[in-house]
Design a protein around this motif. Sequence first.
Motif, PDB file in Angstrom:
ATOM      1  N   GLU A   1      39.140  45.160  45.120  1.00 29.35           N
ATOM      2  CA  GLU A   1      40.501  44.664  45.331  1.00 29.35           C
ATOM      3  C   GLU A   1      40.541  43.164  45.586  1.00 29.35           C
ATOM      4  N   HIS A   2      39.367  42.534  45.700  1.00 26.36           N
ATOM      5  CA  HIS A   2      39.306  41.092  45.927  1.00 26.36           C
ATOM      6  C   HIS A   2      39.006  40.330  44.640  1.00 26.36           C
ATOM      7  N   ILE A   3      39.040  41.028  43.504  1.00 27.34           N
ATOM      8  CA  ILE A   3      38.840  40.414  42.191  1.00 27.34           C
ATOM      9  C   ILE A   3      40.180  40.473  41.453  1.00 27.34           C
ATOM     10  N   LEU A   4      40.834  39.322  41.344  1.00 22.83           N
ATOM     11  CA  LEU A   4      42.173  39.270  40.773  1.00 22.83           C
ATOM     12  C   LEU A   4      42.162  38.549  39.427  1.00 22.83           C
ATOM     13  N   GLY A   5      42.638  39.255  38.404  1.00 25.14           N
ATOM     14  CA  GLY A   5      42.820  38.648  37.091  1.00 25.14           C
ATOM     15  C   GLY A   5      44.287  38.332  36.863  1.00 25.14           C
ATOM     16  N   ARG A   6      44.628  37.987  35.635  1.00 24.62           N
ATOM     17  CA  ARG A   6      46.001  37.558  35.363  1.00 24.62           C
ATOM     18  C   ARG A   6      47.024  38.688  35.448  1.00 24.62           C
ATOM     19  N   ALA A   7      46.563  39.928  35.418  1.00 28.68           N
ATOM     20  CA  ALA A   7      47.495  41.048  35.565  1.00 28.68           C
ATOM     21  C   ALA A   7      47.708  41.417  37.029  1.00 28.68           C
ATOM     22  N   GLU A   8      46.808  40.982  37.903  1.00 28.79           N
ATOM     23  CA  GLU A   8      46.897  41.324  39.328  1.00 28.79           C
ATOM     24  C   GLU A   8      47.605  40.251  40.143  1.00 28.79           C
ATOM     25  N   ALA A   9      47.707  39.046  39.600  1.00 26.79           N
ATOM     26  CA  ALA A   9      48.367  37.943  40.307  1.00 26.79           C
ATOM     27  C   ALA A   9      48.901  36.958  39.275  1.00 26.79           C
ATOM     28  N   LEU A  10      49.960  36.240  39.641  1.00 26.79           N
ATOM     29  CA  LEU A  10      50.465  35.202  38.754  1.00 26.79           C
ATOM     30  C   LEU A  10      49.353  34.190  38.490  1.00 26.79           C
ATOM     31  N   PRO A  11      49.211  33.742  37.243  1.00 33.08           N
ATOM     32  CA  PRO A  11      48.100  32.838  36.907  1.00 33.08           C
ATOM     33  C   PRO A  11      48.181  31.517  37.674  1.00 33.08           C
ATOM     34  N   LYS A  12      47.007  31.001  38.035  1.00 34.85           N
ATOM     35  CA  LYS A  12      46.932  29.656  38.600  1.00 34.85           C
ATOM     36  C   LYS A  12      47.556  28.675  37.603  1.00 34.85           C
ATOM     37  N   PRO A  13      48.255  27.656  38.057  1.00 32.22           N
ATOM     38  CA  PRO A  13      48.250  27.078  39.393  1.00 32.22           C
ATOM     39  C   PRO A  13      49.166  27.736  40.424  1.00 32.22           C
ATOM     40  N   ASP A  14      49.799  28.853  40.076  1.00 30.47           N
ATOM     41  CA  ASP A  14      50.585  29.557  41.083  1.00 30.47           C
ATOM     42  C   ASP A  14      49.646  30.036  42.202  1.00 30.47           C
ATOM     43  N   PRO A  15      50.042  29.853  43.460  1.00 36.64           N
ATOM     44  CA  PRO A  15      49.158  30.222  44.571  1.00 36.64           C
ATOM     45  C   PRO A  15      49.268  31.680  45.012  1.00 36.64           C
ATOM     46  N   ALA A  16      50.040  32.506  44.292  1.00 38.13           N
ATOM     47  CA  ALA A  16      50.302  33.875  44.743  1.00 38.13           C
ATOM     48  C   ALA A  16      49.017  34.674  44.957  1.00 38.13           C
ATOM     49  N   GLY A  17      48.047  34.525  44.062  1.00 40.48           N
ATOM     50  CA  GLY A  17      46.806  35.274  44.198  1.00 40.48           C
ATOM     51  C   GLY A  17      46.041  34.893  45.453  1.00 40.48           C
ATOM     52  N   ILE A  18      46.055  33.611  45.784  1.00 44.09           N
ATOM     53  CA  ILE A  18      45.394  33.153  47.005  1.00 44.09           C
ATOM     54  C   ILE A  18      46.095  33.737  48.228  1.00 44.09           C
ATOM     55  N   HIS A  19      47.420  33.658  48.236  1.00 46.36           N
ATOM     56  CA  HIS A  19      48.183  34.216  49.355  1.00 46.36           C
ATOM     57  C   HIS A  19      47.879  35.701  49.538  1.00 46.36           C
ATOM     58  N   HIS A  20      47.773  36.425  48.414  1.00 51.02           N
ATOM     59  CA  HIS A  20      47.507  37.868  48.475  1.00 51.02           C
ATOM     60  C   HIS A  20      46.149  38.135  49.127  1.00 51.02           C
ATOM     61  N   LEU A  21      45.126  37.397  48.711  1.00 54.15           N
ATOM     62  CA  LEU A  21      43.795  37.602  49.278  1.00 54.15           C
ATOM     63  C   LEU A  21      43.760  37.241  50.763  1.00 54.15           C
ATOM     64  N   LEU A  22      44.380  36.133  51.124  1.00 52.62           N
ATOM     65  CA  LEU A  22      44.371  35.717  52.530  1.00 52.62           C
ATOM     66  C   LEU A  22      45.081  36.745  53.405  1.00 52.62           C
ATOM     67  N   GLU A  23      46.130  37.348  52.860  1.00 57.96           N
ATOM     68  CA  GLU A  23      46.835  38.385  53.618  1.00 57.96           C
ATOM     69  C   GLU A  23      45.950  39.609  53.805  1.00 57.96           C
TER      70      GLU A  23
END
Length: 199
Positions: free
Chosen positions: A114-136
């Motif tokens: 669950e700590h491996i996020l691709g483009r289907a699991e989080a909005l692509p960078k440079p959007d920070p959504a994937g980082i926020h998700h992991l930190l949460e």
Amino acid sequence: MREAKAWIFDLDGTLTLAQHDFVAIREELGIPADEDILSYLKTLPQAQAGELSRQLDAIELRLARDVAAAPGAASLIRHLRDSGKQLGILTRNLQSVAVSSLEVLGIADCFEAEHILGRAEALPKPDPAGIHHLLELWSVEPHEAVMVGDFRFDLEAGRAAGCRTCLLHEHNGWPALADLHLPDCERLLMYLRDSVANP
């Protein structure tokens, strides 16, 4: 950065040797040379975007068969894991490509699925959504985390999330975005070990 509790890594060009020839991929997909591939796909009608996305997936899966580790990548990841750090992957590639690449590198066991996020699991960078998700997931504050990558999208995502940023690239084209700049994983590992030896 030795106090950081969490390390989030880009994949291609960071933990692996860069293998995506984006010029060739754009040509194969018929995407204008000056366009970001994922951003361009969002502008297309759904049917056309879906077809090009499937072609892009096939290209990435093909490339994944020949993935090679960047210098020091496996040693760096194991050092961080053994030091009790949280580890995540945030890539604009497919999650399945990321998992396959980590297996080839011999470090898949260092990452929870669950700590491996691709483009289907989080909005692509440079959007920070994937980082926020992991930190949460980790209950880690942004200033306690580092985003590591080889391109400005990685640094921009880290900055937007409030994290520290580390650029792994021979040249620093974005000095205002990188808190730390080193050529590769091997040098980052040396930096961290030196920090421990000389606090």
